[in-house]
Design a protein around this motif. Structure first.
Motif, PDB file in Angstrom:
ATOM      1  N   VAL A 133      11.855  18.119  -6.068  1.00  0.00           N
ATOM      2  CA  VAL A 133      11.843  17.717  -4.653  1.00  0.00           C
ATOM      3  C   VAL A 133      10.686  16.764  -4.376  1.00  0.00           C
ATOM      4  O   VAL A 133      10.861  15.694  -3.786  1.00  0.00           O
ATOM      5  N   ALA A 134       9.488  17.156  -4.799  1.00  0.00           N
ATOM      6  CA  ALA A 134       8.310  16.326  -4.514  1.00  0.00           C
ATOM      7  C   ALA A 134       8.396  14.978  -5.224  1.00  0.00           C
ATOM      8  O   ALA A 134       8.137  13.923  -4.629  1.00  0.00           O
ATOM      9  N   TYR A 135       8.775  15.005  -6.502  1.00  0.00           N
ATOM     10  CA  TYR A 135       8.865  13.752  -7.258  1.00  0.00           C
ATOM     11  C   TYR A 135       9.982  12.861  -6.700  1.00  0.00           C
ATOM     12  O   TYR A 135       9.797  11.644  -6.536  1.00  0.00           O
ATOM     13  N   GLY A 136      11.120  13.458  -6.400  1.00  0.00           N
ATOM     14  CA  GLY A 136      12.224  12.677  -5.861  1.00  0.00           C
ATOM     15  C   GLY A 136      11.884  12.027  -4.532  1.00  0.00           C
ATOM     16  O   GLY A 136      12.210  10.857  -4.305  1.00  0.00           O
ATOM     17  N   ARG A 137      11.217  12.776  -3.664  1.00  0.00           N
ATOM     18  CA  ARG A 137      10.818  12.198  -2.381  1.00  0.00           C
ATOM     19  C   ARG A 137       9.834  11.054  -2.567  1.00  0.00           C
ATOM     20  O   ARG A 137       9.915  10.028  -1.876  1.00  0.00           O
ATOM     21  N   LEU A 138       8.905  11.210  -3.474  1.00  0.00           N
ATOM     22  CA  LEU A 138       7.939  10.137  -3.712  1.00  0.00           C
ATOM     23  C   LEU A 138       8.615   8.898  -4.290  1.00  0.00           C
ATOM     24  O   LEU A 138       8.259   7.762  -3.943  1.00  0.00           O
ATOM     25  N   MET A 139       9.595   9.095  -5.161  1.00  0.00           N
ATOM     26  CA  MET A 139      10.325   7.950  -5.702  1.00  0.00           C
ATOM     27  C   MET A 139      11.123   7.242  -4.600  1.00  0.00           C
ATOM     28  O   MET A 139      11.221   6.008  -4.579  1.00  0.00           O
ATOM     29  N   ILE A 140      11.670   8.012  -3.676  1.00  0.00           N
ATOM     30  CA  ILE A 140      12.349   7.398  -2.531  1.00  0.00           C
ATOM     31  C   ILE A 140      11.346   6.610  -1.690  1.00  0.00           C
ATOM     32  O   ILE A 140      11.617   5.480  -1.265  1.00  0.00           O
ATOM     33  N   SER A 141      10.184   7.199  -1.438  1.00  0.00           N
ATOM     34  CA  SER A 141       9.149   6.507  -0.658  1.00  0.00           C
ATOM     35  C   SER A 141       8.770   5.185  -1.314  1.00  0.00           C
ATOM     36  O   SER A 141       8.645   4.155  -0.649  1.00  0.00           O
ATOM     37  N   ALA A 142       8.594   5.214  -2.623  1.00  0.00           N
ATOM     38  CA  ALA A 142       8.234   3.996  -3.351  1.00  0.00           C
ATOM     39  C   ALA A 142       9.367   2.981  -3.307  1.00  0.00           C
ATOM     40  O   ALA A 142       9.137   1.772  -3.144  1.00  0.00           O
ATOM     41  N   ALA A 143      10.612   3.450  -3.451  1.00  0.00           N
ATOM     42  CA  ALA A 143      11.771   2.546  -3.429  1.00  0.00           C
ATOM     43  C   ALA A 143      11.935   1.886  -2.071  1.00  0.00           C
ATOM     44  O   ALA A 143      12.185   0.672  -1.975  1.00  0.00           O
ATOM     45  N   VAL A 144      11.792   2.671  -1.009  1.00  0.00           N
ATOM     46  CA  VAL A 144      11.921   2.117   0.339  1.00  0.00           C
ATOM     47  C   VAL A 144      10.829   1.082   0.589  1.00  0.00           C
ATOM     48  O   VAL A 144      11.081  -0.006   1.109  1.00  0.00           O
ATOM     49  N   ARG A 166       0.837  -1.205   0.000  1.00  0.00           N
ATOM     50  CA  ARG A 166       0.000   0.000   0.000  1.00  0.00           C
ATOM     51  C   ARG A 166       0.874   1.258   0.000  1.00  0.00           C
ATOM     52  O   ARG A 166       0.555   2.246  -0.664  1.00  0.00           O
ATOM     53  N   ALA A 167       1.973   1.220   0.733  1.00  0.00           N
ATOM     54  CA  ALA A 167       2.890   2.361   0.760  1.00  0.00           C
ATOM     55  C   ALA A 167       3.453   2.639  -0.622  1.00  0.00           C
ATOM     56  O   ALA A 167       3.556   3.801  -1.053  1.00  0.00           O
ATOM     57  N   THR A 168       3.813   1.576  -1.343  1.00  0.00           N
ATOM     58  CA  THR A 168       4.336   1.732  -2.697  1.00  0.00           C
ATOM     59  C   THR A 168       3.291   2.329  -3.621  1.00  0.00           C
ATOM     60  O   THR A 168       3.573   3.256  -4.404  1.00  0.00           O
ATOM     61  N   ALA A 169       2.070   1.822  -3.543  1.00  0.00           N
ATOM     62  CA  ALA A 169       0.998   2.287  -4.426  1.00  0.00           C
ATOM     63  C   ALA A 169       0.674   3.755  -4.200  1.00  0.00           C
ATOM     64  O   ALA A 169       0.468   4.517  -5.158  1.00  0.00           O
ATOM     65  N   VAL A 170       0.632   4.180  -2.937  1.00  0.00           N
ATOM     66  CA  VAL A 170       0.338   5.583  -2.623  1.00  0.00           C
ATOM     67  C   VAL A 170       1.394   6.493  -3.232  1.00  0.00           C
ATOM     68  O   VAL A 170       1.081   7.512  -3.878  1.00  0.00           O
ATOM     69  N   ALA A 171       2.667   6.149  -3.031  1.00  0.00           N
ATOM     70  CA  ALA A 171       3.752   6.978  -3.565  1.00  0.00           C
ATOM     71  C   ALA A 171       3.754   6.988  -5.086  1.00  0.00           C
ATOM     72  O   ALA A 171       3.957   8.042  -5.722  1.00  0.00           O
ATOM     73  N   GLU A 172       3.528   5.848  -5.687  1.00  0.00           N
ATOM     74  CA  GLU A 172       3.551   5.738  -7.148  1.00  0.00           C
ATOM     75  C   GLU A 172       2.431   6.567  -7.778  1.00  0.00           C
ATOM     76  O   GLU A 172       2.650   7.282  -8.764  1.00  0.00           O
ATOM     77  N   ARG A 173       1.226   6.489  -7.222  1.00  0.00           N
ATOM     78  CA  ARG A 173       0.101   7.253  -7.771  1.00  0.00           C
ATOM     79  C   ARG A 173       0.344   8.757  -7.658  1.00  0.00           C
ATOM     80  O   ARG A 173       0.084   9.517  -8.587  1.00  0.00           O
ATOM     81  N   ALA A 174       0.848   9.173  -6.508  1.00  0.00           N
ATOM     82  CA  ALA A 174       1.091  10.599  -6.300  1.00  0.00           C
ATOM     83  C   ALA A 174       2.186  11.103  -7.238  1.00  0.00           C
ATOM     84  O   ALA A 174       2.093  12.208  -7.787  1.00  0.00           O
ATOM     85  N   ALA A 175       3.229  10.292  -7.448  1.00  0.00           N
ATOM     86  CA  ALA A 175       4.323  10.687  -8.339  1.00  0.00           C
ATOM     87  C   ALA A 175       3.842  10.825  -9.774  1.00  0.00           C
ATOM     88  O   ALA A 175       4.285  11.728 -10.503  1.00  0.00           O
ATOM     89  N   ALA A 176       2.940   9.945 -10.177  1.00  0.00           N
ATOM     90  CA  ALA A 176       2.437   9.997 -11.553  1.00  0.00           C
ATOM     91  C   ALA A 176       1.708  11.307 -11.842  1.00  0.00           C
ATOM     92  O   ALA A 176       1.707  11.790 -12.977  1.00  0.00           O
ATOM     93  N   ARG A 177       1.121  11.898 -10.801  1.00  0.00           N
ATOM     94  CA  ARG A 177       0.361  13.137 -11.006  1.00  0.00           C
ATOM     95  C   ARG A 177       1.265  14.355 -11.169  1.00  0.00           C
ATOM     96  O   ARG A 177       0.815  15.382 -11.687  1.00  0.00           O
TER      97      ARG A 177
END
Length: 400
Positions: free
Chosen positions: A244-255, A219-230
């Motif tokens: 900054v926002a996209y990079g942080r979301l990609m880190i969230s998804a990677a973690v 679920r954590a991955t999906a939330v970050a991925e959807r937000a990054a796509a926007r």
């Protein structure tokens, strides 16, 4: 400590009082007699509901904890318990419009300054100061936001959104997931109302982290991925906010992907985070959210550790320099990842030294982290004496 539910009510009160309060001070704080407190701790007689409520309020805890229905957070100091109660009160009261008596709330400039100071306190791990400042922003900010219009309303909304985001992060660090989600709900609504897609994206990054802390990696991955796509930036002319926002979301998804054991997805997300950091070219922050080459490099170490690549984690760490400006919490979270990699590579003395370094730098924060206990158990298999020395050095037991 024994099983919390197996203790007597008196033993629980004594444990919660700890060394921060004497019996006399507890009696004064609860507006009860010293003899009643003494009898309560000795389990002599039954506490009335009124006395129980007063003692719980003075100890900054809930009656359910005193009665053994739920356990307290391990090692939480009296100051931190008080801060947590104030944080909870301000999050809920501000969201519900309960700011009676605030006839002249602070203006945008003062609220912004207080929000920034609260953010600095959060990143230092100073929970009491963060909570005091954050409570001011949330209560006065919501009161001001209610009557503001146009640009002022939008900007106060963003100040409130980021303060609620800090509150959510602080709450989840202290194990209060429901409070974190309540704060983040307010943050999301305010960010969306203000119309700032990047603040909204950073709120989703925090939501991803909360899901991860709740062991919901997918679920954590999906939330970050959807937000990054926007908000995915065009790498020809991206703005700092986008990167900054996209990079942080990609880190969230990677973690999150690494915690779920998906190395391929983790590497893909991490490469995109590195690309954003490289395009940005320097460490920066957006509304208190830090990102840049250092952040991407330190998170890469934690991702390698999560995937079991401990040797790779140490190789990455050897090439990572921590700037003096790196926030204390981020620095020490990274060092815990390094310590785990060290102990898994049988570098026991190095792991112990790293853990001591973290404990001395952030003594209250480290009490609410799971990794020290994991590292302690690994060290204990080799030398219980070493674990005792580390525990004494950082002032907390590494494991029960």
């Amino acid at each position: 400590m024994s099983n919390w539910a197996d203790l007597t009510t008196g033993a629980r009160i004594k444990h919660l009082r700890g060394t921060d309060l004497t019996q006399t001070q507890l009696a004064e704080a609860a507006d009860l007699s010293l003899s009643l407190i003494q009898k309560a701790e000795q389990d002599r007689g039954e506490l009335s509901l009124s006395s129980l409520l007063k003692i719980a309020a003075a100890l900054r805890t809930d009656t359910a904890v005193i009665l053994g229905q739920q356990a307290p957070r391990r090692g939480m100091s009296h100051d931190t318990r008080a801060a947590l109660r104030q944080l909870s009160d301000s999050v809920h009261a501000s969201a519900l419009g309960d700011w009676d008596g605030l006839t002249d709330p602070s203006d945008l400039a003062v609220l912004t300054e207080a929000r920034d100071a609260a953010g600095e306190a959060y990143w230092r791990g100073d929970t009491p100061k963060f909570t005091a400042l954050g409570a001011k922003v949330l209560l006065e900010g919501r009161a001001r936001h209610e009557s503001a219009q146009g640009y002022e309303r939008q900007q106060i909304g963003l100040v409130l959104a980021t303060t609620y985001q800090y509150a959510a992060s602080s709450a989840v660090l202290l194990g209060q997931r429901d409070l974190a989600l309540a704060a983040l709900t307010s943050a999301r609504n305010l960010a969306n109302d203000a119309g700032d897609p990047y603040v909204s994206a950073l709120v989703e990054s925090t939501l991803s982290w909360i899901h991860l802390r709740s062991a919901r990696a997918a679920r954590a991955t999906a939330v970050a991925e959807r937000a990054a796509a926007r908000i995915e930036p065009s790498f020809s002319r991206p703005t700092t906010a986008q990167l900054v926002a996209y990079g942080r979301l990609m880190i969230s998804a990677a973690v999150a992907a690494s915690r779920g054991g998906n190395a391929t997805m983790a590497d893909d997300y991490l490469s995109q985070a590195h690309a954003s950091a490289a395009r940005l070219g320097h460490d920066t922050d957006l509304y208190g959210t830090h990102f840049g080459p250092t952040f991407a490099s330190t998170e890469a170490v934690g991702i390698a550790v999560a995937l079991g690549n401990h040797g790779q984690a140490l190789r990455l760490a050897s090439r990572t320099e921590l700037p003096r400006t790196m926030p204390k919490l981020a620095r020490n979270r990274y060092k815990l990842d390094v310590a785990l990699a060290q102990v898994e590579c049988k570098l026991y003395d190095a792991a112990a030294d790293t853990l001591v370094d973290v404990g001395r730098d952030a003594p209250e924060w480290v009490r609410h982290q799971a990794l020290p206990g994991v590292i302690g158990k690994r060290l204990a298999k080799v030398s219980t004496a070493r674990v005792r020395r580390v525990s004494e050095a950082i002032g907390m037991p590494l494991f029960a």
